[in-house]
Design a protein around this motif. Sequence first.
Motif, PDB file in Angstrom:
ATOM      1  N   ILE A  83       0.844  -1.199   0.000  1.00  0.00           N
ATOM      2  CA  ILE A  83       0.000   0.000   0.000  1.00  0.00           C
ATOM      3  C   ILE A  83       0.880   1.251   0.000  1.00  0.00           C
ATOM      4  N   TRP A  84       1.890   1.259   0.855  1.00  0.00           N
ATOM      5  CA  TRP A  84       2.777   2.407   0.935  1.00  0.00           C
ATOM      6  C   TRP A  84       3.529   2.602  -0.378  1.00  0.00           C
ATOM      7  N   ALA A  88       3.526   5.779  -2.688  1.00  0.00           N
ATOM      8  CA  ALA A  88       4.798   6.492  -2.767  1.00  0.00           C
ATOM      9  C   ALA A  88       5.116   6.926  -4.192  1.00  0.00           C
ATOM     10  N   ASP A  89       4.471   6.305  -5.155  1.00  0.00           N
ATOM     11  CA  ASP A  89       4.660   6.725  -6.537  1.00  0.00           C
ATOM     12  C   ASP A  89       4.171   8.149  -6.765  1.00  0.00           C
ATOM     13  N   VAL A  98       8.060  21.127  -4.045  1.00  0.00           N
ATOM     14  CA  VAL A  98       6.990  21.424  -3.095  1.00  0.00           C
ATOM     15  C   VAL A  98       5.782  20.541  -3.376  1.00  0.00           C
ATOM     16  N   GLU A  99       5.403  20.462  -4.625  1.00  0.00           N
ATOM     17  CA  GLU A  99       4.241  19.649  -5.004  1.00  0.00           C
ATOM     18  C   GLU A  99       4.512  18.154  -4.761  1.00  0.00           C
ATOM     19  N   ALA A 100       5.679  17.668  -5.185  1.00  0.00           N
ATOM     20  CA  ALA A 100       5.997  16.241  -5.048  1.00  0.00           C
ATOM     21  C   ALA A 100       6.088  15.833  -3.576  1.00  0.00           C
ATOM     22  N   LEU A 101       6.789  16.632  -2.777  1.00  0.00           N
ATOM     23  CA  LEU A 101       6.942  16.284  -1.364  1.00  0.00           C
ATOM     24  C   LEU A 101       5.626  16.428  -0.605  1.00  0.00           C
ATOM     25  N   ASP A 146      16.914   4.900  -3.406  1.00  0.00           N
ATOM     26  CA  ASP A 146      17.995   5.328  -4.297  1.00  0.00           C
ATOM     27  C   ASP A 146      17.459   6.153  -5.464  1.00  0.00           C
ATOM     28  N   SER A 147      16.351   5.715  -6.040  1.00  0.00           N
ATOM     29  CA  SER A 147      15.807   6.457  -7.189  1.00  0.00           C
ATOM     30  C   SER A 147      15.299   7.832  -6.771  1.00  0.00           C
ATOM     31  N   ARG A 148      14.781   7.971  -5.547  1.00  0.00           N
ATOM     32  CA  ARG A 148      14.273   9.267  -5.089  1.00  0.00           C
ATOM     33  C   ARG A 148      15.397  10.185  -4.633  1.00  0.00           C
TER      34      ARG A 148
END
Length: 173
Positions: A83-84, A88-89, A98-101, A146-148
Amino acid sequence: MPSEAAKIGEATQARQEGRAGVRRENEAAILKAAEEVFAEFGFKGATTAMIAEKAGIPKANLHYYFPTKLALYRKVVDDIFSIWLKSADSFDESDDPVEALTRYIDEKMDISRAHPMGSKVWANEIIHKAPVIQDYLETTLREWTDSRTVVIQRWIDEGKIAPINPEYLLYMI
């Protein structure tokens, strides 16, 4: 008018669908009870007898679905992790930090509200140095992190956010 063979086939299918429905209901009851018991007592303190009692089924039935406490615990953890990971995508839906976080934090908070017991099981596991789910941390979660961190570092390099260790930022969120 349906033939006798067709009637038998329909009856067999109805029984199978009924069994599948009972199976789904039993698994859902077991998993809900397991989340609550593991959240309250932890992996070591929980017993399958406690979980079966909370689910309202005989202990033998619980073991029909989940042969060991570890298998049941891993299913609970896997469910909350899935679920997380899906939510998280949301991190990837914008290149604006700002929008992504904000979206990522909102999704995490929604999960905590919708699945408080599963979230508590996950948090307790992490607090205790992940004795049961280390493989999740070393594989899927490591790949996601790692990707983030690459994205966060790019934002830092572009001057979109103040310098910070990307892994620390993700951990703190």
